[in-house]
Write a protein that holds these residues in place. Structure first.
Motif, PDB file in Angstrom:
ATOM      1  N   SER A   1      -4.522   0.405   2.970  1.00 50.91           N
ATOM      2  CA  SER A   1      -3.145   0.871   2.730  1.00 50.91           C
ATOM      3  C   SER A   1      -3.201   1.995   1.733  1.00 50.91           C
ATOM      4  CB  SER A   1      -2.293  -0.243   2.111  1.00 50.91           C
ATOM      5  OG  SER A   1      -1.840  -1.149   3.065  1.00 50.91           O
TER       6      SER A   1
ATOM      7  N   ARG B   1      -5.569   0.888  -1.465  1.00 54.85           N
ATOM      8  CA  ARG B   1      -6.102  -0.476  -1.501  1.00 54.85           C
ATOM      9  C   ARG B   1      -6.793  -0.817  -0.193  1.00 54.85           C
ATOM     10  NH1 ARG B   1      -6.865  -2.304  -6.384  1.00 54.85           N
ATOM     11  NH2 ARG B   1      -7.249  -0.065  -6.372  1.00 54.85           N
ATOM     12  N   ILE B   2      -8.008  -1.341  -0.301  1.00 49.25           N
ATOM     13  CA  ILE B   2      -8.597  -1.968   0.879  1.00 49.25           C
ATOM     14  C   ILE B   2      -7.978  -3.354   0.976  1.00 49.25           C
ATOM     15  CG2 ILE B   2     -10.716  -2.700   2.040  1.00 49.25           C
ATOM     16  CD1 ILE B   2     -12.196  -0.546   0.660  1.00 49.25           C
ATOM     17  N   ILE B   3      -7.312  -3.611   2.086  1.00 51.97           N
ATOM     18  CA  ILE B   3      -6.542  -4.840   2.263  1.00 51.97           C
ATOM     19  C   ILE B   3      -7.431  -5.943   2.826  1.00 51.97           C
ATOM     20  CG2 ILE B   3      -4.662  -5.854   3.640  1.00 51.97           C
ATOM     21  CD1 ILE B   3      -3.714  -3.993   1.353  1.00 51.97           C
TER      22      ILE B   3
END
Lengths: 245, 245
Positions: free
Chosen positions: A9, A88-90
Motif C-alpha cells: 500500500s 507499507r508492505i501489507i
C-alpha cells in the motif's frame, strides 16, 4: 533462489510514481533499497504495473528473487521498519518461479475518488479530487455504460503512440457510484493504456458537469483521437485497488 | 464590530499546536494571517482551547471580531483558498458579542485512536497510534469506569503545578470501544488539565497491555502524584472531536 510475492500500500503524494527513474524518489526504488540494506543483495522488484507520479495504491502486487533464505514475515517487518510509513508492505509470501506479478495478472481494478462538495477534510485531501459543482451521476453512469467492452481506446490515453502493439483494450467494468459527497469511479481491465483511467475519469467528470452529453461517449470512442474533450483527471484521486491472479 | 464563530478541522502533524508561539507555525497563527491578508485587519482568534504539537481537530471552535462587513461564506472561501489544505474552516456564522469560544463552552469531547494490529495503512498513519501487542479492551473499560466523575486528576496531567486554581475536574465520559483493529478512547469534560487526555490514554494502554491491573486506576487517582505509571500517549492519535455550547 527464492521468489517472494508482496502486497504493497502506498500514499503516492510524495513519490515520482512506481518505477525507478534517475534522480527521483520512486516506490519501487525505496523498496529495492530497503531489501538491499537488509539482505545485502541487489534485487529488482517487478510490479504488476506502473503507477504515475502522485497515484496511490491500496494493493499493488510485486515479486522479487533473493538468494538469502529469510522468514517472509521477518523480511516484511524489517523492510517496514526502515522505510517511511507512507509505504507499507501489507503481506508477503513465498511463490514459485512460475509467478510473475505483471504477466500472471488476470485483471486490475482502479478506483477514482471525487469529493463533490464545498471542501475536502484535512484528513482526505491527499486522496480526493475536489469538484464543487454538483455532478450529475445519472449522466456519468449513462456515459460509462457506453465505454464498457472491447474497443480501441486511443481517445482515452495520454499517448496512443506509446503502445507498441495495439490500443484495443477490454474494459470489463466502469462503474460510477455516489455515497453522500463522495463519487467513486471503478474500472477494471486485463490491461489499461497509459493514463487511461484518469482519462476516463476526466471525461466522466465533464459529463457530470454537463459540459458534454453522455451520448457523446460512443462518438469520442469511435473518433479514436485524443482531444481536449478528454482531460486527464488529477493523480491524487486515483488508487490501484486490486490485482486479480 | 462583528463577531464570527468558526468551526475548524486540522491535521496537526506539521504544526506546533494551536496557540501562537514565536518562530513556530501554529494553526491559530495561520488563520490569523489569512484573515489579516483578506480584511487588512489584525485579528486575534480565540479558540475553545489549545491543542498541542501534533494533535488534530475534527471540530475546533473559535471566534474573532472584525470591522469589515463580509458575507460569512465569502470570508470562509477566501481563507480556505490561501491556507494549506491540512487546515479547513468547515463552517462560519455571525454571532453576538455574548458568545466566547472558550468561556461559553459547556464541555469538550476528545477521541484517542489506537491501531491495534501489525501496521497502520499509509492513509491513516498520521492519525493512529500503533500498538502491536493485542490490548485487553475489557480491562481498559474496567479501569476507565473508575476514572469517570469528579476527582483530583493531578496524577493524570503532565504538569499539575501549571494549574492556578485547582486540579479537580469532572470527567463526564471515558469510554473504550473496539471496532476491528481500531480502539477508540472517548473522553468528555467541562475542563481538561494539561495533557490529561493523553495521560488517561497512556494509562489505559498500559492497562490493556497487562502492565498494570485495572484495579490500580483508583489507587493512581488517589495518589494525586504523577509518576512513570502514567505515560503520555503520542500526540498523533488525539483528536479534538466536539465542543458543546
Amino acid at each position: 533462489m527464492q521468489r517472494y510475492k508482496i502486497k504493497i500500500s502506498y500514499d503516492g503524494t510524495d513519490y515520482s510514481g512506481w518505477q525507478v527513474q534517475p534522480d527521483r524518489v520512486t516506490i519501487q526504488q525505496v523498496i529495492e533499497n530497503a531489501i538491499k540494506k537488509i539482505t545485502g543483495q541487489v534485487v529488482k522488484i517487478h510490479g504488476s504495473g506502473r503507477t504515475d507520479n502522485g497515484v496511490h495504491a491500496v494493493a499493488q502486487i510485486a515479486h522479487f528473487d533473493i538468494e538469502t533464505q529469510m522468514l517472509p514475515k521477518a523480511l516484511l517487518r524489517a523492510v517496514n521498519c526502515i522505510i517511511n510509513p507512507d509505504i507499507r508492505i501489507i503481506s508477503i509470501s513465498k511463490v514459485s518461479q512460475a509467478f510473475h506479478a505483471r504477466k500472471s495478472a488476470k485483471s486490475k481494478e482502479y478506483r477514482y475518488f471525487i469529493w463533490n462538495g464545498d471542501q475536502v477534510t484535512p484528513f482526505l485531501y491527499r486522496y480526493r479530487t475536489l469538484i464543487r459543482q454538483p455532478l450529475d451521476v445519472a449522466a456519468m453512469k449513462k456515459a460509462a455504460r457506453q465505454l464498457i467492452g472491447r474497443h480501441d481506446f486511443s481517445a482515452f490515453t495520454a499517448n496512443p503512440n506509446r503502445e507498441v502493439e495495439s490500443t484495443v483494450r477490454s474494459l470489463g467494468m466502469l462503474k460510477v457510484t455516489r455515497r453522500g459527497q463522495e463519487i467513486t469511479i471503478s474500472a477494471s481491465s486485463n490491461g489499461f493504456l497509459y493514463k487511461m483511467v484518469r482519462s476516463l475519469a476526466g471525461f466522466l467528470i465533464r459529463v457530470g458537469e454537463g459540459a458534454v452529453k453522455p451520448e457523446t461517449a460512443t462518438e469520442v470512442l469511435n473518433s479514436q483521437i485524443r482531444t481536449a474533450r478528454v482531460p486527464t483527471a488529477p493523480a491524487k484521486g486515483l488508487f490501484l485497488w486490486h490485482v486479480k491472479y
